[in-house]
Motif scaffolding. Structure first.
Motif: not given
Lengths: 326, 305
Positions: B144-148, B174-179
């Motif tokens: 979640f931190w990386l996402g923000l 972005m969500p793909g990268i975070v995941l």
């Protein structure tokens, strides 16, 4: 053609890091169409020498030589890319570990075919035909079926036969066989040796056979080099070496072999006292002096290389007839 | 091989049954469902009425088997909050979650396999250390931190990518990268370790003795063997990603199954919660089984054993 020098190695040195000198100025030459045996105990630098000739040393191994030529080509300055063009094509190698030397993920056929595809650009179909032919040549029945099999479906002896057949794909001039029978059981050992001898006769192949089995040497070798602590201490035609071993180490080695009729009941077999020394770079003198009954202070200095009639060479301070005169 | 698959299948069924029971029990433990459905201003009579209407007055065991029986035929009941069939709700949200999961997995594979190979080939050198540091960082960084951080940088400051919603393919970047970062550390390390082991094996020495090109030695002979565990773990990681998408989907307001689960937990919409947990668990179990099958397909020694 036979008799002409194919592989010539002079002053071969291999070091691993700063503390291990695995090969210290070893010299040997292999003639076309002949079998040259390299013998010595474990750790004496036989396998490392062979790998160094092929430029297959593991990471961290450094190679140097005064001369390293194959069919007139100087191998010393060759890049790995240039060397790869020769390996598998004109010079091939088989190993001690048939169980693990084939890639478990590919079929026998695909592993054999890729050698010819790489070096000759042969089509897959033609390469597989050649592979089947060679499997038959090395005595494998139903080669067509074997081509589609994976290594784990074959026995150790079969895998070594596959390795041999694979090494022959491009009709090499030189085959280096590093203890090809050590991991196999005795009956299979004999079959593989007979096979190698037959191939050599029929194909005019030069073989550098690494072994510690003197019985094998007596049966197949034209010429023998004895290695000790990273040096070739004696080299001679096979009959000559067995008849007149000159280096104290060679003599010791031959005394360890039981000869039928000569060995008496309740009498222990000969053995060489002590162990092979770990040799570091910078070591001078004879590597065998700590185990040698004839050693004196001269042995710590530079040792002369004697060359006698009939190409019998040895590396020792003692005169040629020291053992035979008595 | 067939016996092995059959045994794996039975184990998978048992795991699914356990999850089924747990999903049911957990929602019942979170308070009186009739009260939360009725809402804050409901009278005692309203609550009683709801309890009867939803069958919550029956013994728990009866409710359980009724639910299981319906779930078997894909009937998860009706959502209290969305006033829609639960199965339909999940079905309509599923493509978003699966797209996200596959995007994450693809990014993870495209990043970790080359990184792992580069690290293995340069074992001990600076490339290797950089890769290992990235893997460590990825492991330590909360999603979640990386996402923000990504949202602030690429969404707000640079304005390159949309920060929330599901409208276009850009929404998945972005969500793909975070995941992907949840799987990159494990997959990179596995590729690196597998390649190092393969490169020092006897069959690679044989490949070199055959004079094969460096590309063929690395990518055909070594990677083929190093990839066996990587592929299997990747399948399991996809399961983690689909389950773990609850956090990512809420951060990026992606209307997937994870977001649905988050919404329904807040609303105590227990048929939906139960169904989401069950569906994700079954997918996870199926992917684990797929990993075993992939292993067998890739490793000839398992295939014929």
């Amino acid at each position: 053609m036979t008799g002409e020098t194919l592989l010539e190695v002079e002053g071969l040195r291999v070091e691993f890091g700063a503390s291990v000198a695995a090969v210290r100025g070893a010299s040997l030459s292999v003639a076309r169409g002949q079998t040259h045996c390299l013998v010595g105990e474990s750790g004496c630098g036989k396998s490392v020498s062979a790998l160094a000739i092929m430029n297959l040393l593991a990471r961290g191994g450094r190679r140097g030589a005064d001369k390293l030529s194959f069919a007139g080509i100087d191998l010393r300055g060759m890049s790995d890319r240039e060397m790869a063009r020769l390996r598998g094509d004109r010079m091939a190698m088989i190993f001690q570990e048939p169980m693990t030397s084939l890639n478990p993920a590919y079929t026998v056929g695909s592993q054999m075919a890729e050698v010819l595809r790489r070096h000759r650009g042969t089509s897959r179909r033609d390469a597989l035909d050649r592979a089947a032919e060679l499997l038959g040549r090395v005595g494998i029945t139903a080669p067509g079926m074997r081509l589609g099999q994976f290594p784990h479906q074959l026995s150790g002896g079969l895998r070594q036969r596959v390795m041999i057949a694979m090494a022959l794909m491009c009709d090499p001039e030189l085959l280096i066989a590093d203890e090809p029978t050590t991991a196999l059981d005795v009956t299979v050992q004999a079959q593989i040796l007979r096979l190698l001898a037959g191939l050599q006769r029929d194909l005019g192949l030069a073989i550098l056979l690494i072994t510690h089995d003197l019985g094998v040497v007596a049966r197949v070798a034209h010429r023998v080099s004895v290695m000790y602590a990273g040096e070739v201490v004696e080299s001679a035609a096979t009959a000559d070496l067995f008849a007149r071993p000159t280096h104290p180490y060679t003599r010791g080695l031959l005394e360890c072999v039981p000869v039928p009729g000569k060995v008496k009941r309740d009498q222990p077999l000969g053995s060489i006292p002590g162990v092979v020394p770990k040799v570091s770079p910078g070591f001078t003198g004879c590597g065998f002096r700590d185990r040698c009954a004839h050693a004196n202070e001269i042995c710590a200095g530079d040792i002369p290389r004697h060359r006698t009639d009939g190409d019998h060479e040895y590396l020792c301070r003692l005169p040629r007839d020291w053992a035979h005169a008595a | 091989m067939l016996r092995f698959l059959l045994r794996r299948f039975v184990v998978a069924l048992l795991v699914a049954a356990t999850v089924l029971t747990l999903a049911f029990m957990l929602t019942r433990l979170s308070g009186d469902l009739a009260i939360s459905i009725a809402g804050a201003n409901a009278t005692q009579a309203d609550v009683e009425l709801i309890r009867k209407a939803y069958g919550l007055d029956r013994p728990v065991i009866v409710q359980f088997f009724d639910w299981v029986g319906r779930a078997m035929i894909g009937d998860f009941g009706e959502s209290y909050f969305f006033k829609a069939r639960t199965a339909a709700l999940i079905g309509e949200r599923m493509p978003v979650t699966i797209t996200l999961g596959l995007t994450g997995l693809l990014i993870a594979l495209f990043v970790s396999i080359p990184m792992g190979i580069a690290a293995a080939v340069n074992e001990g050198a600076w490339v290797d250390r950089v890769v290992q540091f990235i893997a460590l960082l990825g492991q330590a960084m909360p999603g979640f931190w990386l996402g923000l951080i990504l949202m602030i940088t690429f969404g707000l400051q640079l304005g390159w990518l949309p920060i929330s919603g599901t409208g276009s393919w850009q929404h998945y970047v972005m969500p793909g990268i975070v995941l992907a970062f949840t799987a990159i550390p494990a997959l990179t390390r596995l590729t690196r370790a597998g390649m190092i082991q393969a490169m020092s094996s006897d069959y690679i020495r044989t490949a070199r003795a055959k004079g094969l090109s460096r590309a063929s030695i690395l990518l055909k002979h070594a990677l083929r063997n190093a990839a066996i565990p990587v592929v299997a773990i990747a399948a399991v990681q996809l399961g983690f990603m689909l389950g773990g998408s609850i956090v990512i989907e809420s951060v990026f307001a992606l209307h997937g199954v994870g977001f649905l689960a988050w919404e329904s937990i807040g609303k105590n919409d227990f048929p939906v919660v139960q169904a989401v947990v069950l569906v994700l668990a079954v997918i996870y179990v199926a992917l684990t089984m797929l990993a075993d099958i992939l292993n067998a397909v890739l490793d000839p020694r398992l295939r014929t054993a």
